[in-house]
Design a protein around this motif. Structure first.
Motif: not given
Length: 342
Positions: A133-154
């Protein structure tokens, strides 16, 4: 690792004093997942925001790895913040940036070389299961995937501490479970300390080692998960635990007991670990002149260890009931919750 010493936060609200955090003393040890639970307005968000100094305490001291944040200069606070990651309830992603850029953003802010950023981002996205999902945008992700991005960023800056501000409250139950499992992996594999605030007792039950219960800015009860689940002292704590483990005797059952007359005694029997699989109540019926009637119960797991309770009715002569209870108490915890002696 994190220590609150008599910490308070007071706001001026239209000339009135609003005490959001009221003389809180807590200690979070290294490698723990420590939960702070409370209803809306309990002060838990203010408490966690003081760890990374987004909020300044009015009174008291906050220590991170022995350093008192209240006595540090602004440059020193910025240095400490680099060791603290934060996960938000509503993800806080940059909608115009790809997943890759969102995760690498904290590194870019401090001037990390692009080559280093690219390597770190690839590693973290693989860890959270979003390498595709590296080249996708947040609007293309589910809620769980968005939170995984948040965890990765942290995790991008390799912090020692992770702060979670209602990190699962915007997610459905199944997604919540997967995020909590991921947070346990984060703690175990990266050796992080996690301070998690929530209003959901199920979150506490699933992942936390210790918990503090807050109400009106104060900590009203704290301890290990087993201590609070097995012997909650405060009514608010009891209410939270009932949301995941029902222990009240239904009114219909109580009415039935009362109709049957005198000599009825109701007990709550608490099982932990190996005792959950022992036929203790069956043994009691065979050894003593009593009848044991299981009214209802539940067995669950706390940190992978069986924990549960049964509510039972014990009928018989008083002396036999005393013998039976003594025998049960030699193996498990027993508490009388109802007696109808006539």
């Amino acid at each position: 690792m994190i220590e609150f010493r008599d910490v308070s936060k007071v706001y001026d609200h239209n000339g009135n004093e609003l005490r959001a955090v009221d003389h809180v003393t807590l200690k979070v040890d290294k490698g723990e997942i420590f939960g702070v639970i409370g209803f809306s307005g309990a002060g838990k968000s203010t408490l966690v925001r003081m760890v990374n100094q987004l909020e300044k305490p009015t009174e008291g001291n906050i220590l991170v790895e022995g350093e008192d944040l209240t006595k540090l200069s602004k440059p020193e606070v910025r240095r400490v913040r680099k060791r603290i990651g934060m996960i938000f309830q509503h993800f806080n992603l940059l909608e115009s940036k790809t997943v890759r850029h969102n995760v690498g953003f904290p590194l870019a802010l401090v001037g990390t070389p692009k080559r280093v950023i690219q390597k770190r981002v690839t590693e973290i996205l693989e860890f959270v299961g979003l390498e595709d999902k590296a080249d996708q945008y947040p609007e293309e992700l589910s809620g769980g995937q968005k939170q995984r991005v948040g965890i990765a960023r942290a995790l991008a800056t390799s912090p020692d501490i992770l702060l979670c501000d209602e990190a699962t409250s915007a997610l459905d139950p199944e997604t919540t479970k997967s995020i909590l499992q991921l947070l346990k992996r984060v703690r175990d594999e990266y050796n992080l300390t996690i301070l998690m605030i929530t209003h959901e007792m199920n979150v506490i039950k699933e992942v936390c080692d210790k918990v503090a219960v807050m109400e009106k800015g104060a900590v009203i009860e704290q301890g290990t998960i087993f201590e609070l689940f097995s012997n909650p002292q405060h009514q608010t704590t009891q209410n939270f635990i009932r949301s995941v483990i029902e222990s009240d005797i239904p009114a219909s059952i109580l009415r039935g007991i009362e109709k049957r007359g005198a000599g009825r005694h109701i007990y709550r029997v608490t099982f932990v670990n190996e005792t959950a699989g022992e036929p203790i109540l069956s043994q009691v019926s065979k050894r003593f002149d009593v009848d044991v009637n299981v009214l209802f119960g539940q067995i669950t797991e706390l940190q992978g260890i069986p924990f549960g309770h049964l509510v039972v009715e014990i009928q018989g002569e008083d002396k036999e009931i005393v013998k039976a209870i003594d025998h049960i108490q030699s193996a498990v915890t027993v508490q009388e919750v109802y007696s109808h002696a006539g």
